[in-house]
Design a protein around this motif. Structure first.
Motif, PDB file in Angstrom:
ATOM      1  N   LEU A   1       0.830  -1.197   0.000  1.00  0.00           N
ATOM      2  CA  LEU A   1       0.000   0.000   0.000  1.00  0.00           C
ATOM      3  C   LEU A   1       0.870   1.254   0.000  1.00  0.00           C
ATOM      4  N   GLU A   2       1.899   1.243   0.843  1.00  0.00           N
ATOM      5  CA  GLU A   2       2.803   2.390   0.931  1.00  0.00           C
ATOM      6  C   GLU A   2       3.537   2.631  -0.382  1.00  0.00           C
ATOM      7  N   ALA A   3       3.816   1.555  -1.115  1.00  0.00           N
ATOM      8  CA  ALA A   3       4.590   1.667  -2.351  1.00  0.00           C
ATOM      9  C   ALA A   3       3.779   2.247  -3.509  1.00  0.00           C
ATOM     10  N   LEU A   4       2.460   2.292  -3.393  1.00  0.00           N
ATOM     11  CA  LEU A   4       1.644   2.834  -4.475  1.00  0.00           C
ATOM     12  C   LEU A   4       1.913   4.326  -4.648  1.00  0.00           C
ATOM     13  N   PRO A   5       1.996   4.812  -5.885  1.00  0.00           N
ATOM     14  CA  PRO A   5       2.228   6.247  -6.095  1.00  0.00           C
ATOM     15  C   PRO A   5       1.014   7.067  -5.694  1.00  0.00           C
ATOM     16  N   VAL A   6       1.263   8.266  -5.242  1.00  0.00           N
ATOM     17  CA  VAL A   6       0.178   9.173  -4.896  1.00  0.00           C
ATOM     18  C   VAL A   6      -0.583   9.533  -6.170  1.00  0.00           C
ATOM     19  N   GLY A   7      -1.899   9.552  -6.096  1.00  0.00           N
ATOM     20  CA  GLY A   7      -2.726   9.806  -7.274  1.00  0.00           C
ATOM     21  C   GLY A   7      -2.681  11.248  -7.738  1.00  0.00           C
ATOM     22  N   GLU A   8      -2.938  11.451  -9.010  1.00  0.00           N
ATOM     23  CA  GLU A   8      -2.908  12.799  -9.569  1.00  0.00           C
ATOM     24  C   GLU A   8      -4.012  13.674  -9.003  1.00  0.00           C
ATOM     25  N   ASP A   9      -5.079  13.062  -8.490  1.00  0.00           N
ATOM     26  CA  ASP A   9      -6.186  13.823  -7.904  1.00  0.00           C
ATOM     27  C   ASP A   9      -6.279  13.622  -6.394  1.00  0.00           C
ATOM     28  N   ALA A  10      -5.140  13.292  -5.762  1.00  0.00           N
ATOM     29  CA  ALA A  10      -5.131  13.061  -4.318  1.00  0.00           C
ATOM     30  C   ALA A  10      -5.493  14.340  -3.575  1.00  0.00           C
ATOM     31  N   GLY A  11      -6.183  14.167  -2.469  1.00  0.00           N
ATOM     32  CA  GLY A  11      -6.586  15.317  -1.658  1.00  0.00           C
ATOM     33  C   GLY A  11      -8.094  15.472  -1.648  1.00  0.00           C
TER      34      GLY A  11
ATOM     35  N   LEU B   1      -9.646   4.729  -7.468  1.00  0.00           N
ATOM     36  CA  LEU B   1      -8.704   4.612  -6.351  1.00  0.00           C
ATOM     37  C   LEU B   1      -7.316   5.080  -6.760  1.00  0.00           C
ATOM     38  N   LYS B   2      -6.884   4.679  -7.954  1.00  0.00           N
ATOM     39  CA  LYS B   2      -5.558   5.082  -8.438  1.00  0.00           C
ATOM     40  C   LYS B   2      -5.465   6.596  -8.558  1.00  0.00           C
ATOM     41  N   ARG B   3      -6.565   7.223  -8.968  1.00  0.00           N
ATOM     42  CA  ARG B   3      -6.554   8.675  -9.187  1.00  0.00           C
ATOM     43  C   ARG B   3      -6.493   9.450  -7.864  1.00  0.00           C
ATOM     44  N   VAL B   4      -7.068   8.907  -6.790  1.00  0.00           N
ATOM     45  CA  VAL B   4      -7.134   9.664  -5.528  1.00  0.00           C
ATOM     46  C   VAL B   4      -6.235   9.066  -4.448  1.00  0.00           C
ATOM     47  N   GLN B   5      -5.381   8.112  -4.805  1.00  0.00           N
ATOM     48  CA  GLN B   5      -4.525   7.416  -3.847  1.00  0.00           C
ATOM     49  C   GLN B   5      -3.742   8.394  -2.974  1.00  0.00           C
ATOM     50  N   LEU B   6      -3.806   8.218  -1.660  1.00  0.00           N
ATOM     51  CA  LEU B   6      -3.075   9.072  -0.730  1.00  0.00           C
ATOM     52  C   LEU B   6      -1.727   8.456  -0.373  1.00  0.00           C
ATOM     53  N   ASP B   7      -0.915   9.218   0.326  1.00  0.00           N
ATOM     54  CA  ASP B   7       0.461   8.808   0.626  1.00  0.00           C
ATOM     55  C   ASP B   7       0.531   8.047   1.957  1.00  0.00           C
ATOM     56  N   TYR B   8       0.001   6.841   1.948  1.00  0.00           N
ATOM     57  CA  TYR B   8       0.105   6.014   3.155  1.00  0.00           C
ATOM     58  C   TYR B   8       1.574   5.754   3.470  1.00  0.00           C
ATOM     59  N   GLN B   9       1.881   5.752   4.754  1.00  0.00           N
ATOM     60  CA  GLN B   9       3.259   5.551   5.190  1.00  0.00           C
ATOM     61  C   GLN B   9       3.300   4.413   6.200  1.00  0.00           C
ATOM     62  N   GLY B  10       4.067   3.395   5.867  1.00  0.00           N
ATOM     63  CA  GLY B  10       4.169   2.242   6.743  1.00  0.00           C
ATOM     64  C   GLY B  10       4.944   2.546   8.010  1.00  0.00           C
ATOM     65  N   PRO B  11       5.047   1.570   8.896  1.00  0.00           N
ATOM     66  CA  PRO B  11       5.731   1.780  10.174  1.00  0.00           C
ATOM     67  C   PRO B  11       7.184   2.216  10.026  1.00  0.00           C
ATOM     68  N   GLU B  12       7.776   1.969   8.858  1.00  0.00           N
ATOM     69  CA  GLU B  12       9.156   2.407   8.659  1.00  0.00           C
ATOM     70  C   GLU B  12       9.272   3.918   8.832  1.00  0.00           C
ATOM     71  N   THR B  13       8.229   4.641   8.446  1.00  0.00           N
ATOM     72  CA  THR B  13       8.236   6.095   8.605  1.00  0.00           C
ATOM     73  C   THR B  13       8.320   6.469  10.068  1.00  0.00           C
TER      74      THR B  13
END
Length: 472
Positions: free
Chosen positions: A73-83, A130-142
């Motif tokens: 999930l974290e590796a997915l790119p942020v969508g162009e319409d995120a937000g 979903l791809k268009r609005v994908q947010l920047d999830y950050q895994g526990p590594e963050t």
């Protein structure tokens, strides 16, 4: 409290390591490669691709599958319409914004027969939304990086980069390209950044040496000025203790202007820090930008060179009111140097992220004055860091789910999909985001279970659990 912080940091580090490498990260079979010290055409191609801004629209819908782990999930790119899909401060009514929303997403792959869609067609439609609005999830590594950063100076952290030295130096690299003239909450991004940085530096211990370098501040955004703008960067303050009058005078001359030579700023930062060897200096660099590199100055490569130099800096990246493409690009820079990346939407959030250095600077001053190898880090609230991380991730779930439901409703209202299709999408949306919430709950439970263990005890336990031998 210190024990709690350290164990959680180590727990997350080990959890992330177990995820292993993705297929794209695996090295080619060395048996099939000729050993050579010269760069091949493939090497050159990879280096070139490394510095290309990550696209949020790469691949086609059929290639997008639902993640099965939080790491995916974290590796997915942020969508162009995120937000947020609605501007609640807009003068437009909800109905007007609904109409605009439906029109904006009218290029989606809708079912051929609106009244009798197949599950496959609806699945494809949901994945594309979903791809268009994908947010920047950050895994526990963050969170692990955050806790390690906040524990800077603790002798149990074996990485010398995170150990206190005789001198603490803080460098801010500020994007002064033309887009920084855009307004956020009635204030230009440049003025907001200036105020946030001024407040941040003013509260550091007097013995801290600080510097500010701007880039992209000359010329304009026109093609005619690109060459000049892409070669523009200037250290306008420091290295010195913060002086309000001098700093304000230096900042007053800077206006948002041209293109964005991020790599050039990082390269010159290495020159700025060249006399501050990492063996005697604790060096922290903050890159503040509102978008992607628009020149050809290879920011990923230059960041890596700075990170691997004898300066041994800690490099963190802040994306200021940045879009999906910019988030992907800036996060790539941070990941390359094992740094923290955060998106901040306004001056308050920018100030909050910068202020995280204050506790570190205070601890450094105490360490220097007392000459101790152990630190009292009780004032760093480990529980608050964890709470903030969990809350942020849960908020993304709510925001993303809400955005998709709004889009589905707008598409239904304006005849692009049927009522039954809307219900299907909303059910799919609910199930998917419930899964994400369940993953976040697991993280929280794991952190609580390890909360009382000491640093060394936790490391041993985790090595046995995952059968790994991980170095910091």
């Amino acid at each position: 409290m210190l024990k709690n912080k350290l164990i959680i940091m180590i727990l997350i580090m080990f959890v992330m390591v177990t995820a292993g490498c993705t297929e794209d990260e695996k090295e080619p079979n060395s048996e099939n490669k000729e050993q050579s010290t010269e760069k091949t055409a493939e090497d050159i191609r990879k280096e070139s691709e490394e510095d290309q801004p990550a696209s949020s629209t790469e691949g086609n819908t059929e290639d997008i599958s639902f993640p099965s782990t939080y790491q995916e999930l974290e590796a997915l790119p942020v969508g162009e319409d995120a937000g947020p899909v609605y501007d609640y401060d807009s003068d437009k009514s909800t109905e007007e914004q609904d109409e605009e929303l439906a029109e904006h997403f009218s290029d989606l792959p809708f079912p051929q027969d609106k009244e009798n869609p197949t599950d496959q067609e609806l699945e494809k439609l949901y994945r594309e939304i979903l791809k268009r609005v994908q947010l920047d999830y950050q895994g526990p590594e963050t969170l692990m990086k955050e806790l390690k950063f906040q524990s800077l100076g603790n002798p149990d952290i074996e990485d010398s980069r995170y150990q206190f030295k005789e001198q603490l130096n803080v460098v801010v690299l500020l994007d002064a390209s033309g887009s920084m003239a855009q307004r956020v909450d009635g204030k230009t991004k440049m003025n907001a950044a200036k105020d946030a940085i001024s407040n941040f530096l003013s509260e550091l211990p007097e013995e801290t040496k600080v510097a500010l370098r701007v880039y992209g501040h000359e010329g304009t955004g026109s093609d005619e000025d690109k060459k000049m703008s892409c070669s523009s960067t200037e250290k306008i303050y420091g290295f010195d203790s913060y002086n309000a009058g001098s700093f304000k005078n230096s900042l007053s001359q800077i206006k948002p202007a041209g293109w964005t030579p991020t790599g050039l700023a990082l390269q010159e930062a290495q020159n700025d820090l060249s006399s501050f060897d990492g063996s005697k200096n604790t060096n922290i660099v903050y890159l503040v930008s509102d978008g992607i590199e628009t020149c050809d100055t290879k920011p990923v490569q230059t960041a890596k060179a700075l990170y691997q130099s004898n300066i041994t800096p800690i490099i963190n990246v802040l994306g200021f009111d940045v879009n999906g493409e910019g988030q992907n690009h800036l996060k790539k820079i941070a990941d390359t140097v094992d740094g923290i990346y955060q998106t901040v939407s306004d001056e308050n959030e920018l100030t909050k992220e910068l202020e995280k250095v204050h506790n570190i600077a205070d601890a450094w001053q105490d360490w220097k004055e007392q000459g101790q190898q152990s630190l009292d880090l009780q004032h760093v609230s480990n529980e608050l860091d964890i709470f903030s991380y969990i809350t942020d991730e849960e908020s993304k779930v709510v925001d993303e789910r809400t955005s998709i439901n709004f889009i589905a409703n707008a598409l239904n209202d304006y005849g692009y999909i049927s009522d039954e299709s809307r219900v299907y999408l909303e059910k799919k949306n609910s199930d998917y985001h419930d899964w994400i919430l369940s993953e976040i709950d697991k993280f929280e439970q794991e952190l609580e279970e390890m909360n009382d263990k000491g640093y060394k005890e936790a490391m041993k336990a985790l090595e046995e659990k995952y059968e790994l031998n991980v170095k910091e």
